[in-house]
Design an enzyme around this catalytic site. Structure first.
Site, PDB file in Angstrom:
ATOM      1  N   GLY A 250     -12.536   5.005   1.813  1.00  0.00           N
ATOM      2  CA  GLY A 250     -12.280   5.150   0.069  1.00  0.00           C
ATOM      3  C   GLY A 250     -12.658   4.314  -1.447  1.00  0.00           C
ATOM      4  O   GLY A 250     -13.800   4.728  -2.063  1.00  0.00           O
ATOM      5  N   ARG A 622       3.990 -12.045   4.063  1.00  0.00           N
ATOM      6  CA  ARG A 622       4.111 -11.542   5.346  1.00  0.00           C
ATOM      7  C   ARG A 622       2.913 -10.957   5.890  1.00  0.00           C
ATOM      8  O   ARG A 622       2.595  -9.901   5.064  1.00  0.00           O
ATOM      9  CB  ARG A 622       5.877 -10.486   5.599  1.00  0.00           C
ATOM     10  CG  ARG A 622       5.641 -10.163   7.443  1.00  0.00           C
ATOM     11  CD  ARG A 622       6.436  -9.023   7.212  1.00  0.00           C
ATOM     12  NE  ARG A 622       8.337  -9.571   6.613  1.00  0.00           N
ATOM     13  CZ  ARG A 622       8.920 -10.703   7.106  1.00  0.00           C
ATOM     14  NH1 ARG A 622       8.641 -10.601   8.225  1.00  0.00           N
ATOM     15  NH2 ARG A 622      10.100 -10.436   6.407  1.00  0.00           N
ATOM     16  N   GLU A 700      -8.091  -6.255  -1.529  1.00  0.00           N
ATOM     17  CA  GLU A 700      -9.543  -6.447  -2.397  1.00  0.00           C
ATOM     18  C   GLU A 700      -8.816  -7.192  -3.416  1.00  0.00           C
ATOM     19  O   GLU A 700     -10.052  -7.953  -3.791  1.00  0.00           O
ATOM     20  CB  GLU A 700      -8.559  -5.844  -4.003  1.00  0.00           C
ATOM     21  CG  GLU A 700      -8.603  -3.774  -3.730  1.00  0.00           C
ATOM     22  CD  GLU A 700      -8.232  -2.848  -4.815  1.00  0.00           C
ATOM     23  OE1 GLU A 700      -7.010  -3.663  -5.061  1.00  0.00           O
ATOM     24  OE2 GLU A 700      -8.517  -1.907  -5.397  1.00  0.00           O
TER      25      GLU A 700
HETATM   26 MO1  MOS Z   1      -8.920   1.479  -5.057  1.00  0.00          MO
HETATM   27  S1  MOS Z   1     -10.677   0.674  -6.395  1.00  0.00           S
HETATM   28  O1  MOS Z   1      -7.578   1.110  -5.880  1.00  0.00           O
HETATM   29  O2  MOS Z   1      -9.227   2.500  -3.955  1.00  0.00           O
END
Ligand code: MOS
Length: 742
Positions: A250, A622, A700
Site C-alpha cells: 500500500g 510490545r 513508518e
Molecule cells: Mo500510510 S502512507 O498512512 O499507508
C-alpha cells in the site's frame, strides 16, 4: 456440560487511562515470537488471490484514458470512432468518474459533462471492451480535443501560496534566541517528490447485483473506501461491499480509492456487466497520489555545551488547488528537540501536478531528513560527537505542549545502537579511505507519532475449540494475518494454527484498516478485547473469574479444576471487541522512537554512494511478532536508502507531467543497493498509554530518520554536505576533495 449461556460478553474500551498488562500474564507463549505468515504458502504458490485475479464471470475490460494537457477542459471525445473499433462496448466520461473523493476532484459533475483537467495524466475517460487488448487499443487511439488554460507547475514560483494558520507556531523569541546561541546552523534542504510504488498496481473488478455494488480491489482501509465509493456512486454505504483479502503493498497509495475503482463501478453499472479495470504501471504513477517535494529551512542554535536553545523548522510543500492535504513536514520535530525559542512555518504552493497525499511516513520521512542532517551540522559546528549531542538534548517532556511522554527510549536506542554498531570507530571527517572509496559513519534519531484508531473485531470460539477472528482489516504485506492469530491464540490458549483469521471483506466488523502504522495496534487491540470477552464468558461458565482463569493448550484451568476447552463451548461462543481512542492521546505524547546508524562508501572519483552497513534500533512497546516486526523495520530502512540515494519523481518543468513514470526510471532500491540490515527491537518496552496491548506502530518508524543517517555518513566519509536529496552522484562529485588524483 455447563449450562448454556449464549449471551456474549462484548467489550468496548475507550483509551482514557493506562491499561494493565494483561497479555504479560498469558501463558501460551506464542505472542512476540518469530512466527511465519500463515498465508505465506498461499502467496508463494500463487494461490492468494489479488484484486485483478478474482474469478468473476462475464467480465468486460476497462482501460483508463489520461489527459494530455495540464490544465483546461476536454472539448470533445470522438466516441463514435472508438465504438467502431473491434470489441469496444462503451466509452464513458463525466459523472462519477470525476467525482472521486479520494483524489480530491469532488466537483459535482453531472453526467455527460466533459471533464475539466487539473494535471497532466488525469483520468478523463474509460474505454470498455470485450478484451483488455481491444480496450487498450481503443483507449490509445481515442481522439480527444481540449481547450487549454494556463497552468502553474513549479512550487518555487507558484503564484498561490497558502499558509495554514494552525501550522504557523512561534514560542519565545526565535530571532533573539537564535542570535544568542554559541553555535548556529542555517541551512536550506530539499527533497524531491516520491510515489508509493507498491508492487501490485491498482486494480478493481466491479459487479452489480440488484442495486448492490460488489468490488474486488486493492485497498488499505475498507470502511473508508466503502464510504468513498458510495459517495462517488451516489449510493448508501450499505449498498457497497469491498473485498481485499490480499493487498500487494500500500505505502499510502491505497489509503483512499483511486480512479480505477470508480471507473469499474461506473462502467459495470452502465453496461450491465462486471468490469475489470487494471492500471498500467505508468497510470499508477500518473493518477494516484504522490508525496510532495519539500523545501525546508532549518535554523538551530545551541549553547557551549551543545544544548539546543533555539529551533526553526520552516517548509514549503505543494498540492493541487483546493486539496486539503498538506505533508506535515515538521511533525517529528515536535517530539524530539526542545529549546525555549521556536518557530514553525508551513507553506502550501498550489500547482497543477498530480494530487499530493500520504506516502510512507508522511511528515517524518522527509521532515527528519532535513532536521537530523541539520542536527549533524550543529554537532560539527559545536565540535561535539553527534550521538553525544543528541543525548544532551533528550527532552524530559514533549517539546510541543509540554506533555509527558508515554514511553520514550530514544536515549537507550542511541546508546545501545552506538555500542552495537561500533560508533567509537568513527573517524573525523574524510579520514578513512579504502582504495578508491571514502568510508564514513552517520547517525540519526528516529521518531514517528503513534495513533490509535477505532477498530472492531469479532472472535468466535467454535464448538471444536478452534477460534475464528473476523474483521474488515487488511493485510498489505505487513503480517496482519500472523499477528491477529498470535494475539487470539495467546489470549485463548490455542496454537496459532487453530485460529482462522478472516480479513479484507467490508461486510465484517469495521476496523481501523492499514495506514499510518496504526493497523496492528488498533485491530490487535480489538481482537484482544474480544478475547477478553470470551475469557469472561468462559470464566462465568466455569464459575470463576477471568483473572483466575488460565487457558493453555486448549485446556481451561481454574483453581484445581481442569477442563478441555471444547467441553465447555457447547454451540460456541462469540464476542466483539471495540477499541476507541480517548483522552490518553491528549494527555500524553505517544510516539515510537529509535536510532539509525549507517556506514557508507563514497567513490572518491565518481561520487557514487554505496551503503555498506546499516543498523536501526527501535522502541515500539510490545513486539507482536519479531519476524514481521523486523521485516517492517527492514522495509522502512530500505525506503530510507531509496530517499537518501535514488528515489525522485521527476516532473517536466513545462507541463508538470511525471517523466519517470515507471520502475525503470523511478529508482527504488534493488537488492544490490541494500546491504545486510540489522534491525534491533527493544523487546522489554511497553506503552501503557497507547492501547490495551501496549504496542506501537512500526512500519513508518523504520523510515523516519533513516535517510539522514546516510546523508550524515556521506559527510563523515568525504566532507561533502548534501542538502538536496536524493544524494545522486552529480550532487557529490563536484565537491569531492580531488587532491589525491595524483
Ligand atoms: Mo500510510 S502512507 O498512512 O499507508
Amino acid at each position: 456440560m455447563m449450562a448454556k449461556d449464549q449471551a456474549t460478553m462484548d467489550v468496548t474500551l475507550t483509551m482514557d487511562t493506562a491499561q494493565p498488562r494483561r497479555l504479560d500474564q498469558m501463558v501460551q507463549g506464542v505472542l512476540g515470537g518469530a512466527m511465519a505468515r500463515p498465508e505465506g504458502p498461499l502467496k508463494v504458490r500463487g494461490a492468494a488471490t489479488y484484486a485483478a485475479e478474482h474469478a468473476v464471470a462475464d467480465l468486460a475490460e476497462g482501460v483508463l484514458v489520461r489527459a494530455t494537457i495540464t490544465k483546461g477542459k476536454v472539448k470533445a471525445i470522438d466516441e463514435a470512432a472508438a465504438l467502431k473499433l473491434p470489441g469496444v462496448i462503451a466509452v464513458l466520461t463525466g459523472g462519477p468518474l470525476l467525482r472521486n473523493p479520494a483524489q480530491g476532484q469532488a466537483s459535482e459533475a453531472p453526467e455527460q459533462v466533459l471533464p475539466e483537467v487539473h494535471y497532466f495524466g488525469q483520468p478523463i475517460a474509460v474505454v470498455v471492451a470485450d478484451s483488455f487488448e481491444n480496450a487498450r487499443h481503443a483507449a490509445q487511439t481515442l481522439r480527444v480535443t481540449y481547450t487549454e488554460a494556463k497552468a502553474e507547475v513549479d512550487p518555487e514560483t507558484a503564484s498561490t501560496v497558502e499558509r495554514p494558520k494552525k501550522s504557523q507556531i512561534e514560542t519565545g523569541d526565535f530571532d533573539a534566541g537564535f542570535q544568542a546561541g554559541a553555535h548556529q546552523i542555517d541551512a536550506l534542504y530539499h527533497t524531491e517528490p516520491h510515489t508509493s510504488a507498491a508492487m501490485e498496481p491498482h486494480a478493481s473488478i466491479a459487479r452489480w447485483d440488484q442495486g448492490r455494488l460488489e468490488l474486488w480491489g486493492s485497498y488499505q482501509m475498507l470502511k473508508h473506501n466503502v464510504a468513498e465509493l458510495a459517495d462517488a456512486m451516489g449510493l448508501p454505504e450499505s449498498k457497497v461491499r469491498i473485498h481485499a483479502p490480499y493487498v500487494g503493498g500500500g505505502f499510502g497509495g491505497k489509503l483512499g480509492i483511486a480512479p480505477e475503482a470508480v471507473a469499474a463501478a461506473h462502467a459495470a453499472r452502465e453496461i450491465g456487466r462486471p468490469v475489470r479495470v487494471v492500471m498500467a504501471r505508468q497510470q499508477v504513477f500518473d493518477m494516484t497520489l504522490r508525496r510532495t517535494e519539500t523545501a525546508q529551512r532549518l535554523r538551530l542554535a545551541c549553547d557551549a555545551t551543545g544544548k539546543i536553545t533555539a529551533l526553526a523548522h520552516e517548509d514549503r510543500v505543494s498540492n493541487l488547488p483546493g486539496e486539503s492535504y498538506s505533508e506535515p513536514v515538521a511533525q517529528g520535530t515536535h517530539f524530539l528537540y526542545g529549546g525555549a525559542d521556536r518557530r514553525f512555518t508551513h507553506e502550501v504552493a498550489r500547482v497543477h501536478r498530480p494530487a499530493a497525499g500520504s506516502v510512507r511516513a508522511p511528515g517524518e520521512a522527509v521532515g527528519m531528513i532535513a532536521l537530523e542532517c541539520a542536527v549533524d551540522e550543529l554537532a560539527e559546528a559545536a565540535g561535539i560527537d553527534p550521538v553525544e549531542l543528541r543525548l544532551r538534548n533528550l527532552p524530559k517532556t514533549a517539546p510541543k505542549g509540554d506533555l509527558p511522554f508515554s514511553e520514550n527510549a530514544l536515549g537507550r536506542c542511541l546508546k545501545e545502537g552506538a555500542a552495537r554498531f561500533g560508533w567509537d570507530k568513527r573517524g573525523t571527517t574524510a579520514s578513512r579511505r579504502d582504495g578508491d572509496w571514502w568510508v564514513g559513519l552517520g547517525v540519526a534519531a528516529a521518531v514517528r507519532t503513534n495513533v490509535l484508531e477505532e477498530s472492531i473485531a469479532r472472535v468466535t470460539l467454535e464448538p471444536d475449540g478452534s477460534a475464528t477472528v473476523a474483521t474488515d482489516m487488511t493485510d498489505i504485506g505487513t503480517g496482519t494475518y500472523a499477528i491477529l492469530s498470535q494475539i487470539a491464540a495467546e489470549m485463548l490458549g490455542l496454537r496459532p494454527d487453530q485460529v482462522t483469521v478472516k480479513l479484507g471483506d467490508s461486510d465484517l466488523p469495521k476496523s481501523s484498516g492499514s495506514g499510518g502504522s496504526f493497523g496492528a495496534q488498533s485491530c490487535g487491540s480489538a481482537v484482544f478485547l474480544a478475547c477478553q470477552g470470551l475469557r469472561a464468558a468462559l470464566a462465568k461458565r466455569l464459575g470463576t473469574t477471568e483473572e483466575e482463569l488460565t487457558l493453555k493448550d486448549g485446556t481451561a484451568t481454574s483453581g484445581n479444576r481442569r477442563v478441555p476447552l471444547a467441553d465447555v463451548l457447547d454451540s460456541g461462543l462469540s464476542a466483539t471487541g471495540h477499541i476507541k481512542p480517548g483522552d490518553t492521546e491528549d494527555d500524553f505524547a505517544i510516539a515510537g522512537y529509535g536510532a539509525h546508524f549507517a556506514e557508507v562508501r563514497v567513490h572518491a572519483f565518481t561520487g557514487e554512494v554505496r551503503v555498506a552497513r546499516m543498523l536501526g534500533i527501535f522502541s515500539i512497546g510490545r513486539v507482536l511478532n519479531r519476524l514481521t516486526a523486523e521485516s517492517q523495520c527492514h522495509g522502512g530502512m530500505i525506503w530510507g536508502i531509496g530517499s537518501a540515494l535514488s528515489e525522485e519523481l521527476q516532473h517536466d518543468r513545462r507541463d508538470g507531467r511525471i517523466v519517470n513514470h515507471d520502475l525503470a526510471g523511478y529508482h527504488v532500491p534493488c537488492h544490490l543497493d541494500v546491504p545486510q540490515l540489522d534491525a534491533v527491537l527493544l523487546e522489554d518496552t511497553r506503552d501503557d498509554q497507547a492501547n490495551p496491548i501496549q504496542a506501537k506502530g512500526i512500519g513508518e518508524l523504520g523510515i523516519s530518520g533513516a535517510a539522514a543517517a546516510i546523508g550524515n555518513a556521506i559527510f563523515n566519509a568525504c566532507g561533502v554536505r548534501v542538502r538536496d536529496f536524493p544524494a545522486t552522484p552529480d550532487k557529490i562529485f563536484p565537491h569531492l576533495p580531488f587532491d589525491d588524483w595524483g
